[in-house]
Design an enzyme around this catalytic site. Structure first.
Site, PDB file in Angstrom:
ATOM      1  N   PHE A 155      20.036 -81.605 -61.879  1.00 39.33           N
ATOM      2  CA  PHE A 155      19.044 -80.525 -61.840  1.00 39.33           C
ATOM      3  C   PHE A 155      17.665 -81.092 -61.556  1.00 39.33           C
ATOM      4  O   PHE A 155      17.282 -82.118 -62.128  1.00 39.33           O
ATOM      5  CB  PHE A 155      18.935 -79.851 -63.223  1.00 39.33           C
ATOM      6  CG  PHE A 155      20.184 -79.219 -63.742  1.00 39.33           C
ATOM      7  CD1 PHE A 155      20.448 -77.872 -63.508  1.00 39.33           C
ATOM      8  CD2 PHE A 155      21.093 -79.955 -64.511  1.00 39.33           C
ATOM      9  CE1 PHE A 155      21.595 -77.274 -64.029  1.00 39.33           C
ATOM     10  CE2 PHE A 155      22.240 -79.358 -65.027  1.00 39.33           C
ATOM     11  CZ  PHE A 155      22.491 -78.017 -64.789  1.00 39.33           C
ATOM     12  N   ASP A 156      16.896 -80.396 -60.740  1.00 38.19           N
ATOM     13  CA  ASP A 156      15.459 -80.625 -60.686  1.00 38.19           C
ATOM     14  C   ASP A 156      14.886 -80.007 -61.966  1.00 38.19           C
ATOM     15  O   ASP A 156      15.553 -79.182 -62.619  1.00 38.19           O
ATOM     16  CB  ASP A 156      14.893 -79.943 -59.430  1.00 38.19           C
ATOM     17  CG  ASP A 156      13.376 -79.963 -59.402  1.00 38.19           C
ATOM     18  OD1 ASP A 156      12.778 -80.964 -59.838  1.00 38.19           O
ATOM     19  OD2 ASP A 156      12.782 -78.971 -58.935  1.00 38.19           O
ATOM     20  N   GLY A 157      13.656 -80.379 -62.335  1.00 37.63           N
ATOM     21  CA  GLY A 157      13.056 -79.847 -63.557  1.00 37.63           C
ATOM     22  C   GLY A 157      12.266 -78.573 -63.328  1.00 37.63           C
ATOM     23  O   GLY A 157      12.736 -77.470 -63.616  1.00 37.63           O
ATOM     24  N   PHE A 272      20.746 -79.009 -57.947  1.00 37.68           N
ATOM     25  CA  PHE A 272      19.933 -77.793 -57.833  1.00 37.68           C
ATOM     26  C   PHE A 272      18.457 -78.146 -57.661  1.00 37.68           C
ATOM     27  O   PHE A 272      17.914 -78.932 -58.458  1.00 37.68           O
ATOM     28  CB  PHE A 272      20.052 -76.953 -59.111  1.00 37.68           C
ATOM     29  CG  PHE A 272      21.426 -76.421 -59.375  1.00 37.68           C
ATOM     30  CD1 PHE A 272      21.887 -75.282 -58.725  1.00 37.68           C
ATOM     31  CD2 PHE A 272      22.275 -77.051 -60.293  1.00 37.68           C
ATOM     32  CE1 PHE A 272      23.158 -74.779 -58.982  1.00 37.68           C
ATOM     33  CE2 PHE A 272      23.546 -76.553 -60.556  1.00 37.68           C
ATOM     34  CZ  PHE A 272      23.985 -75.411 -59.897  1.00 37.68           C
ATOM     35  N   ASP A 274      14.466 -76.287 -56.213  1.00 36.25           N
ATOM     36  CA  ASP A 274      13.796 -75.080 -55.718  1.00 36.25           C
ATOM     37  C   ASP A 274      13.049 -75.322 -54.416  1.00 36.25           C
ATOM     38  O   ASP A 274      12.561 -74.385 -53.809  1.00 36.25           O
ATOM     39  CB  ASP A 274      12.795 -74.561 -56.770  1.00 36.25           C
ATOM     40  CG  ASP A 274      11.678 -75.561 -57.010  1.00 36.25           C
ATOM     41  OD1 ASP A 274      11.994 -76.724 -57.345  1.00 36.25           O
ATOM     42  OD2 ASP A 274      10.500 -75.206 -56.841  1.00 36.25           O
TER      43      ASP A 274
END
Ligand SMILES: *[C@@H]1O[C@H](CO)[C@@H](O)[C@H](O)[C@H]1NC(C)=O
Length: 315
Positions: A155-157, A272, A274
């Site tokens: 995951f990105d943060g 993931f 954004d």
């Protein structure tokens, strides 16, 4: 998971767009015994099923498992080919939801969906706006091997696990102001982002392995891969996770370095993010990346006609 995320339907999509729905349905019927090739979400789904198998060994009477539902707006006749392909690969997908072209959001809510993966960026956007964790998947650029006995999720943060409140400061006021802000607010947890719930679900299942003394052999591993740097803005992230009672197995603070090379080492079944430039950077090196259309980052790539890029790269 949508049919175009689970299987490679690029050629079929072309027939649909160029020759219309009748020819498309005919083609799918004529080829109903030809197995579809795996799509971008295929390895992820297989890894979920491996976790299920391990859970069943440890907890034979327990129903707490991954439940995969195929969401498709395909014609019922096309369903035969999908079922044949699912059976060919030995996947356990018993529920199909044929939406007939309607928005999937109502169904996603009815199924209490924890994660929705689709190749259709507009449907994903709608789902995100309805508060459902979701991401757009793209066909992989390279065929790389994946770990078969451990599900790896990266995951990105900011704007993925966390809200975009800090990313807003980077974009609107610059990096210096951001570092200052993160240090000032180090003890104030970040608000939650769209994928936090899914990390929580993974954590719950991990604990079931720990309870059976399988921590070292746990078939789920989670990673945080963030552009933040550890020294200046990492503490707030780690403290936020701690305040939620969530563990992440590995946290990688890249301080602005590209994410692609690190992801090659991890080989996640899904990553993931954004921001489209991180997605593209990851993809170029063969990582299966999924775009979460949430937060301030979207506004910035829309202004650089990235929506067009995003759409044209869809199958
Ligand atoms: C697919 O296989 C089934 C079972 O062998 C057969 O009945 C059916 O006619 C086949 N379909 C096509 C389009 O070849």
């Amino acid at each position: 998971v949508s049919s175009r995320a689970l299987f490679d339907l690029v050629e079929e999509r072309r027939i649909y767009e160029e020759q219309g729905v009748e020819r498309y349905v005919r083609y799918q019927q004529d080829n109903e015994n030809v197995t579809l090739k795996p799509g971008p979400a295929f390895n992820f789904v297989k890894a979920l099923e491996h976790v299920n198998a391990r859970l069943r060994e440890l907890y034979p009477d327990d129903e707490e498992l991954f439940d995969i539902v195929l969401m498709t707006n395909n014609h019922a006749q096309v369903g035969v080919r999908l079922i044949n392909s699912i059976n060919h690969y030995g996947l356990t997908i018993e529920r199909f939801c044929m939406t007939g072209g309607k928005s999937p959001v109502g169904y996603l809510k009815a199924y209490l969906t924890n994660l929705y993966l689709s190749a259709d960026s507009e449907k994903v956007q709608e789902a995100i706006e309805a508060g459902i964790a979701s991401a757009t998947m793209f066909s992989a650029n390279k065929d790389v091997p994946f770990c078969e006995n451990q599900l790896r999720v990266a995951f990105d943060g900011d704007a993925v696990l966390f809200s975009d409140e800090s990313e807003k400061i980077v974009k609107e006021q610059g990096l210096d102001r951001f570092f200052e802000h993160e240090q000032l607010n180090e003890n104030k947890p970040l608000a939650q982002g769209p994928l936090k719930g899914f990390l929580e679900d993974l954590g719950k299942l991990q604990k079931k392995f720990y309870a059976k003394n399988e921590r070292l052999d746990c078939p789920i591993r989670t990673y945080l891969v963030t552009a933040r740097s550890a020294a200046s803005s990492g503490a707030r992230v780690l403290k936020t996770l701690r305040s939620w009672g969530l563990e992440i197995d590995e946290a990688l603070f890249l301080a602005g370095a590209p994410k692609g090379p690190v992801l090659v080492k991890i080989r996640p079944h899904i990553f993931f993010d954004d921001q489209m430039f991180h997605i593209e950077g990851a993809q170029q090196l063969g990582t299966i990346a999924a775009h979460v259309p949430y937060g301030i980052g979207q506004k910035y790539y829309k202004s650089k006609p990235m929506t067009a890029v995003l759409k044209s790269s869809l199958p």
